[in-house]
Design a protein around this motif. Structure first.
Motif, PDB file in Angstrom:
ATOM      1  N   THR A 245      10.309   5.706   1.030  1.00 13.32           N
ATOM      2  CA  THR A 245       9.880   5.911   2.412  1.00 13.32           C
ATOM      3  C   THR A 245       8.411   5.541   2.539  1.00 13.32           C
ATOM      4  OG1 THR A 245      11.444   7.737   2.649  1.00 13.32           O
ATOM      5  CG2 THR A 245       9.709   7.572   4.299  1.00 13.32           C
ATOM      6  N   LEU A 247       5.125   6.190   4.915  1.00 13.24           N
ATOM      7  CA  LEU A 247       4.479   6.939   5.990  1.00 13.24           C
ATOM      8  C   LEU A 247       3.117   6.307   6.185  1.00 13.24           C
ATOM      9  CD1 LEU A 247       5.426  10.649   5.185  1.00 13.24           C
ATOM     10  CD2 LEU A 247       6.425   9.120   6.891  1.00 13.24           C
ATOM     11  N   SER A 298       4.117   9.776  -4.767  1.00 15.06           N
ATOM     12  CA  SER A 298       3.579   8.962  -3.682  1.00 15.06           C
ATOM     13  C   SER A 298       2.233   8.394  -4.098  1.00 15.06           C
ATOM     14  CB  SER A 298       3.438   9.798  -2.403  1.00 15.06           C
ATOM     15  OG  SER A 298       2.369  10.716  -2.520  1.00 15.06           O
TER      16      SER A 298
END
Length: 334
Positions: A245, A247, A298
Motif C-alpha cells: 500500500t 500512503l 514501511s
C-alpha cells in the motif's frame, strides 16, 4: 372691539383649542400603544440539561415594541443544529424524551402585540444524551479454540454494564507483534473458521454491545500465532508478499515469512526503476516466526523512485546460517 370682531376672536380661539386637544389625544394614544410589531434584540435562550428525563425552559430574549404575549414551539435538529423539524410541544418548558437522543433542540419564540407577531429562534442545545446506564465493558471478550489452520474459534462477548440486548462481532488479523490489526472482510459471526490466509497472524475479535441506540466496544486479547496444519520443514526460509500500500510517497509492505528455526531473520529489500540505480535496504524481524510470522514494514523510497513511472520492490528473508529465501516482488506503474 366690535361685536363682530369679538365673535371672530372667540371662534378662532375655539378652533385652536380644539386642534390642540386632538393633538394631545393623538400623542397620548401613540404613547399608550406601539405602532409596529415586536422586534427581537437578543435571541431566546434555553436553560436546562439536554438529557433524557430533564426539563428545558425557554427564555424569551429581549424585544422592542412591548410584546403583550409570547408563544413557543420546540424543534428537533441534527447534531449541528440544522434540518430542524417542528415538534408538537408548544409550552415554555419541554421534557426531553428518548426520541431526542443524538439530536439537538431549539425553541422558536413568537412575540405578539396589537400590531403583529415576530418569530425568533434560539441556538441549539448540546447533543441530547441518554439517561440510561452506559454500556461499559468490565471483563473483555475472550476467544476459545485452537489457532490453527482448519480449526474453529468461538468468541465470548465478555461482561458489560447496562444490560445489552444484542452483540455484533468483527474478527481481525494482527501481525505477529500484535501491533497492527485489520478487519477480516465478512468475518462478523460469533465463530470463525481459521484459514490459510491467517497463517502467521494472531487473531482477535472486536465486540460491540448494543441497546436502544446505544453501543459500546471492547476487543479481546490476540490469540497465539496461527499454526499450519502440518509442521514447517524447509532448508531455507520462505517469504510471500501479502499486500503493498502507498500512503502518499510512503510504502507499506505486509508479508509472511516461514522458517523451521524460531529465530529472527534478516529482511533484504531491493528497489529498482528503469534508468536509475537500485537501492538496497535491510532490517530484521523483531519477533521470530513460530514457524510463520506476518509482518508489516514501511519506508520512504528515495526521491528517484517517486513520481510517475515503473517501480519494483523485491524482498528476501535470510536466516542465521546465511540461507536466503527466493525473491518475492511487486511491480507498480505509478
Amino acid at each position: 372691539m366690535t361685536q363682530e370682531t369679538k365673535a371672530r376672536w372667540t371662534m378662532r380661539t375655539g378652533v385652536l383649542l380644539s386642534a390642540a386637544l386632538w393633538m394631545l389625544i393623538g400623542v397620548a394614544a401613540a404613547i399608550a400603544s406601539p405602532t409596529a410589531a415586536p422586534v427581537n434584540i437578543d435571541p431566546p435562550t434555553i436553560t436546562g440539561t439536554a438529557r433524557v428525563g430533564e426539563v428545558l425552559t425557554a427564555q424569551n430574549g429581549t424585544w422592542e415594541n412591548s410584546p403583550t404575549e409570547f408563544r413557543y414551539r420546540w424543534l428537533r435538529c441534527n447534531g449541528g443544529g440544522n434540518n430542524c423539524q417542528l415538534l408538537a410541544a408548544d409550552g415554555r418548558t419541554y421534557n426531553v424524551a428518548q426520541a431526542d437522543v443524538g439530536s439537538t433542540l431549539r425553541v422558536r419564540v413568537t412575540a405578539v402585540n396589537a400590531d403583529g407577531a415576530t418569530n425568533a429562534r434560539s441556538e441549539q442545545t448540546a447533543v441530547v444524551g441518554s439517561n440510561a446506564a452506559p454500556l461499559n465493558n468490565t471483563a473483555r471478550p475472550t476467544i476459545t479454540g485452537e489457532a490453527r489452520v482448519g480449526q474453529e474459534l468461538t468468541a465470548s462477548e465478555g461482561t458489560w454494564t447496562g444490560s445489552p440486548t444484542s452483540f455484533a462481532f468483527q474478527w481481525q488479523r494482527c501481525n505477529i507483534d500484535a501491533i497492527t490489526c485489520l478487519d477480516v472482510t465478512g468475518a462478523t459471526g460469533r465463530t470463525y473458521g481459521v484459514r490459510l490466509a491467517d497463517l502467521g497472524f494472531r487473531l482477535r475479535v472486536q465486540v460491540e454491545a448494543r441497546k436502544d441506540g446505544r453501543s459500546g466496544t471492547a476487543t479481546s486479547a490476540p490469540t497465539a500465532v496461527v499454526q499450519p496444519t502440518t509442521p514447517v520443514t524447509n532448508a531455507r526460509p520462505t517469504l510471500r508478499i501479502l499486500k503493498v500500500t502507498f500512503l502518499g510517497a510512503r510504502i507499506y509492505v505486509r508479508f509472511r515469512v516461514c522458517d523451521d528455526t524460531p529465530r529472527n531473520l534478516g529482511i533484504l529489500v531491493r528497489e529498482t526503476r528503469p534508468g536509475v540505480r537500485p537501492a538496497i535496504r535491510r532490517f530484521a524481524t523483531r519477533v521470530p516466526p513460530r514457524p510463520c510470522g506476518a509482518y508489516t514494514r514501511s519506508w520512504l523510497p528515495a526521491e528517484r523512485f517517486r513520481g510517475p513511472g515503473r517501480y519494483t520492490v523485491t524482498l528476501r528473508a535470510r536466516d542465521k546460517s546465511g540461507l536466503t529465501s527466493l525473491p518475492a516482488r511487486r511491480t507498480f506503474v505509478r
